[in-house]
Write a protein that holds these residues in place. Structure first.
Motif, PDB file in Angstrom:
ATOM      1  N   PRO A  51       0.833  -1.209   0.000  1.00  0.00           N
ATOM      2  CA  PRO A  51       0.000   0.000   0.000  1.00  0.00           C
ATOM      3  C   PRO A  51       0.865   1.254   0.000  1.00  0.00           C
ATOM      4  O   PRO A  51       1.953   1.279   0.566  1.00  0.00           O
ATOM      5  CB  PRO A  51      -0.802  -0.132   1.300  1.00  0.00           C
ATOM      6  N   TYR A  95      -2.121   7.895  -0.012  1.00  0.00           N
ATOM      7  CA  TYR A  95      -2.923   8.529  -1.044  1.00  0.00           C
ATOM      8  C   TYR A  95      -3.097  10.002  -0.707  1.00  0.00           C
ATOM      9  O   TYR A  95      -3.652  10.349   0.333  1.00  0.00           O
ATOM     10  CB  TYR A  95      -4.294   7.849  -1.155  1.00  0.00           C
ATOM     11  N   LYS A 112      -5.332   7.870   4.496  1.00  0.00           N
ATOM     12  CA  LYS A 112      -5.818   7.252   3.273  1.00  0.00           C
ATOM     13  C   LYS A 112      -4.677   6.543   2.557  1.00  0.00           C
ATOM     14  O   LYS A 112      -3.610   7.113   2.353  1.00  0.00           O
ATOM     15  CB  LYS A 112      -6.464   8.290   2.358  1.00  0.00           C
ATOM     16  N   TRP A 113      -4.945   5.283   2.167  1.00  0.00           N
ATOM     17  CA  TRP A 113      -3.932   4.456   1.514  1.00  0.00           C
ATOM     18  C   TRP A 113      -4.513   3.816   0.262  1.00  0.00           C
ATOM     19  O   TRP A 113      -5.673   3.406   0.238  1.00  0.00           O
ATOM     20  CB  TRP A 113      -3.444   3.366   2.473  1.00  0.00           C
ATOM     21  N   LEU A 114      -3.670   3.748  -0.779  1.00  0.00           N
ATOM     22  CA  LEU A 114      -4.061   3.064  -2.009  1.00  0.00           C
ATOM     23  C   LEU A 114      -3.638   1.601  -1.889  1.00  0.00           C
ATOM     24  O   LEU A 114      -2.453   1.292  -1.754  1.00  0.00           O
ATOM     25  CB  LEU A 114      -3.387   3.713  -3.211  1.00  0.00           C
ATOM     26  N   GLN A 168     -10.507   0.775  -8.821  1.00  0.00           N
ATOM     27  CA  GLN A 168     -10.049   1.028 -10.184  1.00  0.00           C
ATOM     28  C   GLN A 168     -10.573  -0.067 -11.110  1.00  0.00           C
ATOM     29  O   GLN A 168     -10.772  -1.211 -10.694  1.00  0.00           O
ATOM     30  CB  GLN A 168      -8.515   1.065 -10.225  1.00  0.00           C
ATOM     31  N   ALA A 170      -7.229  -1.598  -7.701  1.00  0.00           N
ATOM     32  CA  ALA A 170      -6.784  -0.969  -6.458  1.00  0.00           C
ATOM     33  C   ALA A 170      -7.951  -0.177  -5.889  1.00  0.00           C
ATOM     34  O   ALA A 170      -8.890   0.182  -6.603  1.00  0.00           O
ATOM     35  CB  ALA A 170      -5.582  -0.047  -6.697  1.00  0.00           C
ATOM     36  N   TYR A 171      -7.892   0.081  -4.596  1.00  0.00           N
ATOM     37  CA  TYR A 171      -8.933   0.876  -3.956  1.00  0.00           C
ATOM     38  C   TYR A 171      -8.313   1.682  -2.823  1.00  0.00           C
ATOM     39  O   TYR A 171      -7.203   1.399  -2.368  1.00  0.00           O
ATOM     40  CB  TYR A 171     -10.068  -0.002  -3.429  1.00  0.00           C
ATOM     41  N   ILE A 172      -9.020   2.708  -2.388  1.00  0.00           N
ATOM     42  CA  ILE A 172      -8.543   3.581  -1.317  1.00  0.00           C
ATOM     43  C   ILE A 172      -9.190   3.157  -0.002  1.00  0.00           C
ATOM     44  O   ILE A 172     -10.411   3.016   0.087  1.00  0.00           O
ATOM     45  CB  ILE A 172      -8.882   5.045  -1.609  1.00  0.00           C
TER      46      ILE A 172
END
Length: 200
Positions: free
Chosen positions: A65, A68, A74-76, A131, A160-162
């Protein structure tokens, strides 16, 4: 007892991908088994792949990760999924890959099944905050024991998602002070908010 939590993004995405494969793949005159992967290829072949053609889905994991934006919460989160397709044809491995028309019946090959899987999943986000799925590496999986007339491939899909990782509720970040000038009347005459500096 804690309150039940909502399904995670990974769980929701798995369900959406499975449903799409189950409902949209049988469009070429064949109906494969579609389910999550449970080690079928590690089991004895007579038991593990009794029903073919088959499509198995599983989450491989993901990369590291990354933060973001400027937020520290917040992390991608990258994710990699794999779809395994398996076909068998008693006429030989070539027909298991290419497929063959027998009378009015089409015996699907692994190449066609892979193409159909990509058509169903590519560029989809299934109305989830992720995504769009994009295809990754394609691998041919060797068959232990030399099963004749079988073809097995694994197709990766990346997304991917946040994820917002809030600080635990127990962390104290501020203190509110209420000032009562006249004892006994419980009327707040003034207030002040003290923000604590958190060392990280």
């Amino acid at each position: 007892m804690s309150a039940p939590t909502s399904p995670t993004i990974i769980a929701q995405l798995e369900d959406k991908m499975l449903n799409a494969l189950k409902t949209q793949l049988p469009t070429g005159g064949y109906k494969p088994l579609v389910t999550t992967y449970g080690g079928e290829l590690d089991a004895e072949w007579a038991e593990g792949v009794r029903q073919l053609p088959a499509v198995w889905l599983f989450c491989e994991g993901g990369g590291e990760p990354t933060p973001y934006g400027t937020s520290k919460e917040k992390w991608l989160i990258p994710l990699t999924w794999s779809v395994i397709v398996a076909t068998r044809n008693l006429r030989g491995e070539r027909d298991a890959r290419h497929g063959v028309q027998v009378g009015g019946h089409f015996e699907v090959g692994s190449y066609q099944l892979l193409t159909d899987v990509r058509r169903v999943l590519m560029n989809q986000d299934f109305n989830l905050p992720v995504q769009h799925l994009k295809p990754g590496r394609l691998r041919s999986l060797g068959i232990n024991g030399g099963q004749r007339g079988m073809s097995v491939y694994a197709q990766q899909f990346h997304t991917a998602y946040i994820e917002t990782l809030s600080k635990p509720a127990g962390d104290l970040t501020s203190i509110k002070l209420d000032f009562v000038l006249k004892p006994g009347d419980e009327v707040v005459d003034d207030s002040d908010l003290i923000t604590l500096r958190i060392e990280e």
